[in-house]
Write a protein that holds these residues in place. Structure first.
Motif, mmCIF file in Angstrom:
data_model
loop_
_atom_site.group_PDB
_atom_site.id
_atom_site.type_symbol
_atom_site.label_atom_id
_atom_site.label_comp_id
_atom_site.label_asym_id
_atom_site.label_seq_id
_atom_site.Cartn_x
_atom_site.Cartn_y
_atom_site.Cartn_z
ATOM 1 N N LEU A 89 0.881 -1.160 0.000
ATOM 2 C CA LEU A 89 0.000 0.000 0.000
ATOM 3 C C LEU A 89 0.917 1.208 0.000
ATOM 4 C CD1 LEU A 89 -3.015 0.794 0.220
ATOM 5 C CD2 LEU A 89 -2.709 0.801 2.705
ATOM 6 N N HIS A 90 0.744 2.118 -0.969
ATOM 7 C CA HIS A 90 1.715 3.210 -1.076
ATOM 8 C C HIS A 90 1.102 4.484 -1.624
ATOM 9 C CE1 HIS A 90 2.206 2.487 -5.482
ATOM 10 N NE2 HIS A 90 2.116 1.207 -5.166
ATOM 11 N N SER A 91 1.892 5.555 -1.518
ATOM 12 C CA SER A 91 1.484 6.831 -2.081
ATOM 13 C C SER A 91 1.349 6.674 -3.595
ATOM 14 C CB SER A 91 2.496 7.921 -1.711
ATOM 15 O OG SER A 91 3.818 7.491 -1.944
ATOM 16 N N PRO A 92 0.412 7.417 -4.195
ATOM 17 C CA PRO A 92 0.161 7.258 -5.624
ATOM 18 C C PRO A 92 1.263 7.900 -6.469
ATOM 19 C CG PRO A 92 -1.205 9.012 -4.737
ATOM 20 C CD PRO A 92 -0.460 8.407 -3.574
ATOM 21 N N GLY A 93 1.195 7.633 -7.757
ATOM 22 C CA GLY A 93 2.107 8.287 -8.687
ATOM 23 C C GLY A 93 3.037 7.335 -9.406
ATOM 24 N N LEU A 94 3.466 6.273 -8.746
ATOM 25 C CA LEU A 94 4.353 5.309 -9.382
ATOM 26 C C LEU A 94 3.554 4.075 -9.777
ATOM 27 C CD1 LEU A 94 7.420 5.568 -6.978
ATOM 28 C CD2 LEU A 94 7.170 6.601 -9.235
ATOM 29 N N GLN A 95 3.830 3.564 -10.948
ATOM 30 C CA GLN A 95 3.150 2.378 -11.452
ATOM 31 C C GLN A 95 4.133 1.218 -11.534
ATOM 32 O OE1 GLN A 95 -0.202 1.895 -12.488
ATOM 33 N NE2 GLN A 95 -0.484 3.782 -11.344
ATOM 34 N N TYR A 96 3.665 0.060 -11.151
ATOM 35 C CA TYR A 96 4.464 -1.160 -11.224
ATOM 36 C C TYR A 96 3.710 -2.168 -12.079
ATOM 37 C CZ TYR A 96 6.908 1.380 -7.671
ATOM 38 O OH TYR A 96 7.589 2.368 -7.018
ATOM 39 N N GLN A 97 4.231 -3.361 -12.242
ATOM 40 C CA GLN A 97 3.593 -4.349 -13.115
ATOM 41 C C GLN A 97 2.147 -4.616 -12.719
ATOM 42 O OE1 GLN A 97 6.085 -7.828 -13.186
ATOM 43 N NE2 GLN A 97 7.787 -6.733 -14.122
ATOM 44 N N ALA A 98 1.864 -4.608 -11.427
ATOM 45 C CA ALA A 98 0.499 -4.834 -10.943
ATOM 46 C C ALA A 98 0.170 -3.782 -9.899
ATOM 47 C CB ALA A 98 0.357 -6.236 -10.365
ATOM 48 N N THR A 99 -0.338 -2.628 -10.367
ATOM 49 C CA THR A 99 -0.681 -1.521 -9.473
ATOM 50 C C THR A 99 -2.128 -1.118 -9.710
ATOM 51 O OG1 THR A 99 1.590 -0.683 -9.436
ATOM 52 C CG2 THR A 99 -0.132 0.854 -8.782
ATOM 53 N N LEU A 100 -2.862 -0.999 -8.623
ATOM 54 C CA LEU A 100 -4.244 -0.547 -8.657
ATOM 55 C C LEU A 100 -4.290 0.856 -8.067
ATOM 56 C CD1 LEU A 100 -7.294 -1.181 -9.030
ATOM 57 C CD2 LEU A 100 -7.249 -2.148 -6.716
ATOM 58 N N ASP A 101 -4.807 1.806 -8.830
ATOM 59 C CA ASP A 101 -4.952 3.175 -8.359
ATOM 60 C C ASP A 101 -6.177 3.236 -7.460
ATOM 61 O OD1 ASP A 101 -5.239 5.888 -7.930
ATOM 62 O OD2 ASP A 101 -5.392 6.407 -10.051
ATOM 63 N N LEU A 102 -5.978 3.617 -6.199
ATOM 64 C CA LEU A 102 -7.076 3.709 -5.234
ATOM 65 C C LEU A 102 -7.510 5.152 -5.004
ATOM 66 C CD1 LEU A 102 -5.692 1.208 -2.556
ATOM 67 C CD2 LEU A 102 -7.350 0.733 -4.385
ATOM 68 N N GLY A 103 -6.995 6.080 -5.815
ATOM 69 C CA GLY A 103 -7.301 7.489 -5.603
ATOM 70 C C GLY A 103 -6.223 8.131 -4.753
ATOM 71 N N GLU A 104 -6.474 8.229 -3.443
ATOM 72 C CA GLU A 104 -5.499 8.840 -2.535
ATOM 73 C C GLU A 104 -4.271 7.959 -2.325
ATOM 74 O OE1 GLU A 104 -7.015 10.585 1.080
ATOM 75 O OE2 GLU A 104 -9.018 10.625 0.223
ATOM 76 N N LEU A 105 -4.408 6.662 -2.619
ATOM 77 C CA LEU A 105 -3.329 5.696 -2.440
ATOM 78 C C LEU A 105 -3.269 4.776 -3.646
ATOM 79 C CD1 LEU A 105 -4.068 4.689 1.270
ATOM 80 C CD2 LEU A 105 -2.277 6.223 0.479
ATOM 81 N N ALA A 106 -2.293 3.876 -3.642
ATOM 82 C CA ALA A 106 -2.187 2.850 -4.674
ATOM 83 C C ALA A 106 -1.827 1.536 -3.982
ATOM 84 C CB ALA A 106 -1.129 3.227 -5.695
ATOM 85 N N LEU A 107 -2.148 0.427 -4.651
ATOM 86 C CA LEU A 107 -1.841 -0.896 -4.131
ATOM 87 C C LEU A 107 -1.104 -1.665 -5.219
ATOM 88 C CD1 LEU A 107 -2.374 -2.967 -1.768
ATOM 89 C CD2 LEU A 107 -4.254 -3.799 -3.200
#
Length: 189
Positions: A89-107
């Protein structure tokens, strides 16, 4: 008159009530990643499992010595489901092979995020967990009716800046509640 849309708890904290007896969730705060008519998924954010990112990297890249900073990054017991699966669970902005944008965060769930963290190219704020908490359709709603949980909107500062041992108290304080003053006895009128 139309029925109101259900109130879902995505991007909320679930705060275990003092009478919670399930050992997987007693005295926990869970960040809800998804909640809809099919169920809910979240990560427990205040229960380190004793491992660090260095321990995980030693398994993934056995020929490379993990950076010293990785020994200070705890791995959390995210929940009792799929405890061998990793989640970041991390701050948004960076994308990895499997990243889900959660709005305020990313997974992110792919190994490349772990390697990026180890190499100093990872997200600014992060929480790494093994396993997740999951609820079937209607299960979380029933637990809420049974007063098993308090809920409040999630605060990324609690996730990433508050020391682990203070996250439960900090989340409850968002509601103006001191959990120490609540009884551990459940009752119904």
């Amino acid at each position: 008159m139309k029925n109101a849309a259900p109130s879902y708890l995505k991007h909320h904290f679930l705060i275990a009530m003092p009478h919670m007896v399930d050992p997987n969730f007693a005295q926990t705060v869970t960040y809800i990643i998804e909640h809809n008519e099919q169920g809910a998924m979240g990560l427990v954010i205040n229960r380190p499992n004793g491992l660090t990112l260095a321990d995980v990297l030693e398994q993934l890249r056995p020929d490379d010595e993990p950076p010293a900073a990785c020994r200070a990054l705890p791995i959390f017991a995210g929940g009792p489901v799929q405890t061998d699966r990793g989640f970041v669970l991390h701050s948004p902005g960076l994308q990895y092979q499997a990243t889900l944008d959660l709005g305020e965060l990313a997974l992110s769930t792919s190994q490349d995020v772990l390697f990026a963290i180890a190499d100093g190219r990872g997200p600014e704020h992060l929480l790494i967990a093994l396993g997740y908490a999951g609820w079937e359709a209607g299960q979380l709603e029933a637990e809420l009716v049974d007063n098993a949980w308090l809920t409040c909107p999630a605060d990324p500062r609690i996730l990433f800046e508050v020391p682990v041992e203070q996250r439960l108290t900090a989340a409850a304080a968002r509601l103006g509640i001191n959990l120490g003053l609540l009884t551990s006895q459940a009752g119904h009128a």
